[in-house]
Design an enzyme around this catalytic site. Structure first.
Site, PDB file in Angstrom:
ATOM      1  CE  LYS A 345      -2.488  -0.644   3.659  1.00  0.00           C
ATOM      2  NZ  LYS A 345      -1.567  -1.776   4.032  1.00  0.00           N
ATOM      3  CB  THR A 347       4.853   0.086  -2.925  1.00  0.00           C
ATOM      4  OG1 THR A 347       5.723  -0.157  -1.697  1.00  0.00           O
ATOM      5  CG2 THR A 347       5.786   0.310  -4.285  1.00  0.00           C
ATOM      6  NE  ARG A 369      -0.207   3.691   8.189  1.00  0.00           N
ATOM      7  CZ  ARG A 369      -0.214   2.270   8.500  1.00  0.00           C
ATOM      8  NH1 ARG A 369      -0.863   1.814   9.440  1.00  0.00           N
ATOM      9  NH2 ARG A 369      -0.021   1.410   7.336  1.00  0.00           N
ATOM     10  CE  LYS A 380       4.793  -3.444   6.931  1.00  0.00           C
ATOM     11  NZ  LYS A 380       5.383  -2.060   6.233  1.00  0.00           N
ATOM     12  CB  ALA A 599      -5.110  -0.740  10.682  1.00  0.00           C
ATOM     13  CG  PHE A 630      -3.001  -4.117   8.824  1.00  0.00           C
ATOM     14  CD1 PHE A 630      -1.831  -4.640   8.288  1.00  0.00           C
ATOM     15  CD2 PHE A 630      -3.147  -3.854  10.304  1.00  0.00           C
ATOM     16  CE1 PHE A 630      -0.844  -4.901   9.353  1.00  0.00           C
ATOM     17  CE2 PHE A 630      -2.073  -3.823  10.944  1.00  0.00           C
ATOM     18  CZ  PHE A 630      -1.049  -4.502  10.332  1.00  0.00           C
ATOM     19  CG  PHE A 718       4.881  -9.179  -6.924  1.00  0.00           C
ATOM     20  CD1 PHE A 718       4.664  -9.975  -5.727  1.00  0.00           C
ATOM     21  CD2 PHE A 718       4.505  -7.847  -6.708  1.00  0.00           C
ATOM     22  CE1 PHE A 718       4.498  -9.393  -4.505  1.00  0.00           C
ATOM     23  CE2 PHE A 718       4.177  -7.378  -5.488  1.00  0.00           C
ATOM     24  CZ  PHE A 718       4.142  -8.182  -4.088  1.00  0.00           C
ATOM     25  CD1 TRP A 747       8.996  -2.358  -5.270  1.00  0.00           C
ATOM     26  CD2 TRP A 747       9.907  -3.486  -7.050  1.00  0.00           C
ATOM     27  NE1 TRP A 747      10.091  -2.989  -4.724  1.00  0.00           N
ATOM     28  CE2 TRP A 747      10.634  -3.901  -5.875  1.00  0.00           C
ATOM     29  CE3 TRP A 747       9.953  -4.456  -8.155  1.00  0.00           C
ATOM     30  CZ2 TRP A 747      11.869  -4.903  -5.858  1.00  0.00           C
ATOM     31  CZ3 TRP A 747      10.992  -5.166  -8.076  1.00  0.00           C
ATOM     32  CH2 TRP A 747      11.823  -5.532  -7.059  1.00  0.00           C
TER      33      TRP A 747
END
Length: 894
Positions: A345, A347, A369, A380, A599, A630, A718, A747
């Site tokens: 999200k 990205t 955020r 992560k 979240a 999320f 991807f 990306w």
């Protein structure tokens, strides 16, 4: 005439800006009261407010500079002038004055513009204006400047030459002075004429003007104006011209406060294949200096506080300056139910704004955020976006940033310490002893602090003299009577530390046996973080901090931070954290980073203040893209029902992020585990798994439609996704009610890879919008929980534990029933069971407990067991993070 023109111009400005209070500060370092009086009288006549700062004679340059710097930062002073002895007019002193406040026009910046002929962008020094006013047509005449040195002399020479005069300059002791005086048509004395230079040297009929600030000589010469040899002095006229300059400065100041079109210079990207690591990409791009970026997007110099070269805090005063500026379009990025790896999200958010601004030339802002340090060192990794769609420098984004999370940690733990200390002191002291310590005698006087007077008023005690309280009133005042078993306020730390999930406090002998079980939460789970994200002003934040309920007393009534007397201290710790942090994307487009609650255990959105400031800055046709944590069932639902209620903002579009990987998982694919290689089902084409998993995407689209906002699906592609899989997802999304569905390659390609998404979002933003909340705040707490469970999660019903039901009853009785709901639920499933993928149905949603964040302004039910303190895995990210001791570069951050 000069005064009348200035008065008329200022009156016009005040009509258009009724709250305008133009203030001129004058620093004086001599005892000439006539100049002071002249300034006051002319200012009064024009309608200006003037402040005289009278420094003692003999003040040093450093003392004057110190005073100038103080006035530079005073927002109530729009103009600054200097009345100093000649010897103090050095470049150090003159250049200390901010160019935008330089009413006398003597700073190098202003002088440079004047000399270069930028007349519309500078102020002509008042003395020079007065000289020109006294002279008639001087084209072709010979003008001699005597003793006119420094900035004023340079300005005089420049303006006279521009009017066509031939200008010579010499000092008083120059051997050729007598000869030059014989030939000059106009003589301008820049300083007081020495007595040993006779007026007879001057060419008969020549005009003589003295620039010396000598109002006494002006009075003496007043009756001799017809005498051809008499000097004309600029004294009073120069003061009048100063006031005229101040009015011109106000016109410029008002223009500077108006909305400015962006003059953004985007950074070029040269994507490589294969795509390098995030940190290598970040480091390969040279970011713009943050003050340059701020200027490009219309921020004023005094609206930013710079932290290093690439990040800055933005002051909230901007909201007042641009209050009449229409908002841009408001876009929310949410997602389908993610895998534990996250579906990108952040990205997508960054790629979308790079596409809008750098490729479609549409002003846009990303509002993200601030990442918690916990996941950064845990599982992560970084949270700055990724690939060629990220915020730079990414190591600064992920580590400390501007210290907001540290401020929250400090404020949170100060309150936690205050709770336990208060219980200890109440347990070990009499009412009288407590009262004497809480309201001590200082210098023979005993008085209540402001926060104590507020507590007395809440208790119904309308007294201000500490000596007049009865014993009963003293007891009510000093005893909070906190019930330790009801304390809900926990200490926090921004590190994943599983061994702090349950602790015992108070084991030292000094705590006199006051031992209780407690816990640590991750810092971003603190209610203070939720308040930071939902507040709309400093005053609002103070009020919210005061309302935070930390426990109940022994009668079952709530005890707040305000009762503990700590509100002001918390606000002080948070005073800088309330300002959003400005950064940039890889393509040099602006980003606000502010607030960062999860979240699943909080409301999971960045700050209202960042969104509001960005909406003003982008302009009416611009876009602000903000992200909710999320899946749409959690972050988006809370964005609409909690954040939009607090902000009053209406979203234009929802961008729903999906990946083929996550859809295959929902279609029955094997488990996806962080740190483990993906199974072949995820790296090879499997259309059946994708088709089966699109049920989760369809459900999330339906959830968005409950709120009446158009939805665009962004398929984050991807390299292992096949064209057939991508086409299938987009086809099903559009058939399921999405306005559009677009594959994105940001990306690997940066903003260019999200241009189609940006175009779809722009079209969707112009669709009919029938935004509505999911429930009315007037409904009972249980009914609001049920609506979310059934309409959003797809539950058959809810089931409250006895503890949860008693808490609901308590909050309703305490008057907190009309707050929105913030469900604490796993993000890995639409249900409360993380292993249930796709679209679970027929389940009963268990509510194990219900808690309240009264300061933040919501009730949060706990669905099942929710951990508020993550733990470190067997092999955390920190194994790969290192620092090069020579270059000081961070390695391995993602």
């Amino acid at each position: 005439r000069v005064t009348e023109n200035a008065k008329s111009s200022l009156a016009s400005l005040k009509r258009e800006n009724p709250r305008l209070e133009p203030t001129l500060a004058i620093i004086q370092a001599h005892n000439d009261h006539l100049i002071q009086e002249a300034n006051k009288n002319f200012a009064k006549e024009v309608g200006l407010r003037v402040i005289h700062i009278c420094l003692p004679e003999g003040s040093t340059k450093d003392e004057i500079v110190s005073e100038i710097l103080r006035l530079n930062e005073d927002p109530n002073v729009q103009g600054l002038a200097l009345d100093l002895p000649e010897s103090l007019y050095s470049s150090k002193v003159l250049n200390a004055v901010k160019p935008e406040k330089d009413v006398d026009g003597l700073s190098s910046v202003n002088l440079g513009r004047l000399v270069h002929g930028d007349v519309n962008d500078c102020l002509v020094p008042p003395t020079v204006c007065a000289v020109m006013e006294l002279l008639e047509d001087i084209g072709g005449k010979m003008v001699l400047l005597v003793g006119a040195r420094g900035a004023r002399g340079a300005a005089l020479q420049s303006v006279l030459q521009r009017q066509g005069a031939a200008v010579l300059s010499c000092h008083w002791r120059a051997p050729q002075l007598q000869s030059e005086l014989r030939h000059a048509d106009v003589v301008v004395f820049g300083s007081t004429k020495p007595d040993d230079i006779p007026m007879s040297w001057i060419k008969p009929g020549a005009t003589v003007i003295s620039c010396a600030h000598d109002l006494l000589s002006e009075k003496r010469n007043h009756g001799q104006q017809n005498n051809p040899a008499a000097e004309k002095t600029v004294g009073s006229l120069a003061v009048a011209m100063r006031m005229q300059n101040m009015v011109k400065n106000m016109e410029r100041w008002i223009q500077s406060q108006e909305y400015r079109k962006w003059d953004l210079h985007c950074l070029k990207l040269q994507p490589l294949s294969p795509v390098p690591s995030d940190i290598e990409i970040s480091r390969a791009q040279s970011p713009k200096a943050v003050d340059v970026l701020a200027k490009e997007i219309g921020l004023l110099t005094d609206e930013i506080e710079i932290y290093g070269q690439t990040k800055a805090k933005v002051r909230l005063s901007l909201l007042e300056r641009l209050k009449d500026q229409p908002d841009g379009k408001y876009v929310l990025v949410a997602g389908i139910t993610p895998t534990p790896l996250g579906e990108g999200k952040s990205t997508v958010t960054v790629g979308l704004v790079q596409a809008l601004t750098a490729h479609l030339n549409i002003n846009s802002f990303a509002c993200l955020r601030q990442p918690s340090q916990g996941p950064t060192f845990g599982v992560k990794g970084g949270a700055a976006g990724g690939g060629y769609a990220q915020v730079i420098p990414m190591e600064e984004f992920n580590l400390h940033l501007t210290g907001d999370i540290h401020a929250i940690t400090a404020a949170n733990n100060l309150l936690a310490a205050a709770i336990d200390a208060r219980i200890l002191h109440e347990n070990t002291q009499s009412d009288k002893s407590l009262y004497n310590r809480l309201v001590p005698v200082v210098n023979g006087v005993r008085g209540f602090s402001a926060i104590q007077l507020a507590r007395l008023r809440r208790l119904g005690i309308n007294k201000t003299d500490p000596e007049t309280l009865t014993e009963e009133e003293i007891s009510k005042f000093v005893r909070l009577d906190i019930d330790p078993s009801t304390i809900t306020w926990q200490r926090v730390l921004d590190t994943n530390d599983r061994f702090l999930r349950k602790i015992t406090v108070g084991q030292a002998n000094t705590e006199k046996g006051f031992v209780r079980q407690a816990q640590f939460d991750i810092a971003v789970a603190s209610e203070i973080m939720a308040i930071l994200a939902l507040t709309t002003s400093l005053q609002d934040m103070k009020e919210r901090l005061g309302k935070m309920v930390v426990a109940n007393d022994k009668k079952g009534e709530p005890v707040t931070a305000e009762d503990l007397g700590v509100t002001g201290a918390l606000a002080v710790l948070m005073k800088d954290a309330i300002k959003p942090t400005l950064m940039q994307t890889l393509e040099g487009t602006p980003v606000f980073v502010h607030a960062g609650p999860f979240a699943n255990i909080a409301h999971g959105n960045s700050s209202i203040l960042a969104d509001k400031i960005a909406l003003k800055l982008v302009g009416e046709k611009g876009f602000v893209v903000t992200e909710a944590g999320f899946g749409a069932d959690i972050g988006m639902e809370k964005f609409f029902n909690i954040k939009c209620r607090a902000s009053g903002l209406v979203p234009s579009v929802v961008v729903l992020v999906a990946t083929v990987r996550a859809l295959k998982m929902h279609g029955g694919g094997p488990n996806v585990t962080a740190g483990a290689p993906l199974k072949k089902e995820y790296t090879e084409e499997n259309l059946q798994l994708v088709a089966n998993g699109c049920c989760n995407l369809q459900k999330q689209i339906q959830i968005t439609q409950l709120f009446g906002v158009p939805v665009v699906v962004a398929l984050n592609v991807f390299k292992t996704d096949s064209p057939a899989e991508v086409d299938l997802v987009c086809k099903i999304a559009k058939e399921s009610g999405a306005f559009d569905a677009v594959p994105c390659n940001h990306w690997s390609a940066g903003g260019r890879g999200a241009v189609k998404l940006a175009q779809a979002v722009e079209k969707a933003a112009h669709q009919k919008n029938s935004f509505k909340y999911l429930y009315s705040l007037e409904l009972p707490i249980v009914e609001k929980i049920r609506i979310i469970a059934q309409k959003v999660y797809g539950a058959q019903d809810i089931e409250l534990s006895p503890i949860a039901q008693s808490q609901v009853d308590r909050y309703t009785r305490q008057g907190f029933g009309n707050l929105p709901i913030c469900m604490a639920k796993t993000h890995l499933s639409l249900s409360h069971q993380p292993e249930r993928k796709g679209v679970p149905t027929g389940f009963i949603l268990p509510i194990s407990d219900v808690r309240a964040s009264i300061g933040a302004g919501f009730i949060y039910p706990l669905v099942g067991t929710m951990s508020t303190m993550p733990g470190l895995p067997t092999r955390p990210c920190f194994y790969d993070i290192d620092l090069d001791p020579i270059t000081e570069q961070v390695k391995g951050l993602f």
